[in-house]
Design a protein around this motif. Structure first.
Motif, mmCIF file in Angstrom:
data_model
loop_
_atom_site.group_PDB
_atom_site.id
_atom_site.type_symbol
_atom_site.label_atom_id
_atom_site.label_comp_id
_atom_site.label_asym_id
_atom_site.label_seq_id
_atom_site.Cartn_x
_atom_site.Cartn_y
_atom_site.Cartn_z
ATOM 1 N N LEU A 137 0.808 -1.218 0.000
ATOM 2 C CA LEU A 137 0.000 0.000 0.000
ATOM 3 C C LEU A 137 0.847 1.277 0.000
ATOM 4 O O LEU A 137 0.622 2.167 -0.830
ATOM 5 N N PRO A 138 1.838 1.425 0.875
ATOM 6 C CA PRO A 138 2.618 2.675 0.849
ATOM 7 C C PRO A 138 3.325 2.894 -0.493
ATOM 8 O O PRO A 138 3.376 4.015 -0.996
ATOM 9 N N SER A 139 3.849 1.832 -1.077
ATOM 10 C CA SER A 139 4.542 1.950 -2.370
ATOM 11 C C SER A 139 3.581 2.371 -3.467
ATOM 12 O O SER A 139 3.893 3.230 -4.295
ATOM 13 N N ARG A 140 2.408 1.747 -3.483
ATOM 14 C CA ARG A 140 1.395 2.121 -4.477
ATOM 15 C C ARG A 140 1.039 3.596 -4.345
ATOM 16 O O ARG A 140 0.929 4.314 -5.333
ATOM 17 N N GLU A 141 0.875 4.059 -3.117
ATOM 18 C CA GLU A 141 0.518 5.462 -2.911
ATOM 19 C C GLU A 141 1.624 6.401 -3.375
ATOM 20 O O GLU A 141 1.343 7.456 -3.938
ATOM 21 N N LEU A 142 2.878 6.027 -3.152
ATOM 22 C CA LEU A 142 3.969 6.875 -3.645
ATOM 23 C C LEU A 142 3.931 6.985 -5.164
ATOM 24 O O LEU A 142 4.162 8.057 -5.733
ATOM 25 N N MET A 143 3.624 5.884 -5.838
ATOM 26 C CA MET A 143 3.511 5.917 -7.295
ATOM 27 C C MET A 143 2.382 6.851 -7.730
ATOM 28 O O MET A 143 2.544 7.667 -8.645
ATOM 29 N N ILE A 144 1.233 6.740 -7.082
ATOM 30 C CA ILE A 144 0.084 7.575 -7.442
ATOM 31 C C ILE A 144 0.396 9.045 -7.188
ATOM 32 O O ILE A 144 0.068 9.917 -8.017
ATOM 33 N N LEU A 145 1.051 9.338 -6.083
ATOM 34 C CA LEU A 145 1.402 10.724 -5.773
ATOM 35 C C LEU A 145 2.408 11.278 -6.781
ATOM 36 O O LEU A 145 2.346 12.457 -7.140
ATOM 37 N N VAL A 168 -0.080 2.648 -12.840
ATOM 38 C CA VAL A 168 0.289 3.837 -13.616
ATOM 39 C C VAL A 168 -0.800 4.156 -14.632
ATOM 40 O O VAL A 168 -1.215 5.313 -14.776
ATOM 41 N N GLY A 169 -1.293 3.143 -15.327
ATOM 42 C CA GLY A 169 -2.339 3.381 -16.323
ATOM 43 C C GLY A 169 -3.610 3.948 -15.718
ATOM 44 O O GLY A 169 -4.186 4.910 -16.235
ATOM 45 N N GLN A 170 -4.049 3.361 -14.612
ATOM 46 C CA GLN A 170 -5.272 3.821 -13.942
ATOM 47 C C GLN A 170 -5.144 5.275 -13.499
ATOM 48 O O GLN A 170 -6.016 6.091 -13.734
ATOM 49 N N TYR A 171 -4.043 5.598 -12.842
ATOM 50 C CA TYR A 171 -3.943 6.934 -12.260
ATOM 51 C C TYR A 171 -3.517 7.996 -13.267
ATOM 52 O O TYR A 171 -3.819 9.173 -13.077
ATOM 53 N N LEU A 172 -2.887 7.601 -14.357
ATOM 54 C CA LEU A 172 -2.692 8.551 -15.445
ATOM 55 C C LEU A 172 -4.040 8.864 -16.088
ATOM 56 O O LEU A 172 -4.337 10.016 -16.423
#
Length: 197
Positions: free
Chosen positions: A69-77, A161-165
């Motif tokens: 979860l923390p890693s995913r959030e860093l990517m989204i941010l 990456v695809g979802q949040y882009l």
């Protein structure tokens, strides 16, 4: 990467009284503490069929993702900061804090200062940038990913990456507005900082 972001909403959020029951059921988990549907989802509700389908995929990326979860959030941010998608930034700063990330770590990831992060997060954020810039990764970065992640996790990197882009593009194009004050100021990309100086 950041484009022109309108100062006001181009599409107003849909009033939930006009939504189908199956759409309301899909949106049940996407309400704020006051019971209102989050603005992004109420805006996308202009196309209810697509919204319901999109939520299914989004539920995987946000809730069943194999990345920590923390890693995913860093990517989204990182994506939100690079795209200057204030709504996405604000929502995920709040999620990242609940996941135990400090504001210093959030800002480091957002601005590309990776030195203080662990190796997995450095690789994930490097991959995020590469996917945003080149729609893929080179063989060296691929090896770094596959040495540290399972195949499912690598695929979830791509989906995240695809979802949040996609969400950043929707936010910026439709002018989805932040709900209240930003939890943490959105840092400018380095090229915009230089222009502002």
């Amino acid at each position: 990467m950041p484009g022109v972001v309108p100062e006001k909403a181009r599409l107003r959020p849909v009033d939930e009284s006009g939504l189908h029951e199956k759409t309301l059921a899909s949106l049940a988990p996407y309400r704020d503490r006051g019971g209102r549907i989050y603005t992004i989802w109420a805006t996308l509700a202009h196309h209810e069929d697509a919204l319901r389908r999109f939520i299914v995929f989004g539920n995987h990326v946000l809730g069943k993702n194999t990345l920590p979860l923390p890693s995913r959030e860093l990517m989204i941010l990182r994506i939100a900061a690079r795209a200057q998608a204030a709504y996405e930034w604000d929502q995920h700063v709040r999620i990242a804090r609940r996941a135990g990330l400090s504001d210093d770590t959030i800002l480091a990831a957002a601005t590309g200062r990776l030195d203080g992060l662990d190796e997995v997060d450095r690789v994930l954020l490097t991959a995020t940038d590469s996917i945003l810039d080149h729609q893929g990764v080179d063989d060296k970065l691929w090896s770094r990913l596959t040495d540290r992640l399972s195949t499912e996790q690598v695929i979830d990197v791509l989906y995240t990456v695809g979802q949040y882009l996609t969400i950043a593009t929707v936010i910026n194009t439709l002018g989805v507005q932040v709900e209240g004050d930003l939890a943490l100021p959105l840092p400018l990309p380095s090229d915009q900082k230089e222009e502002a100086a």
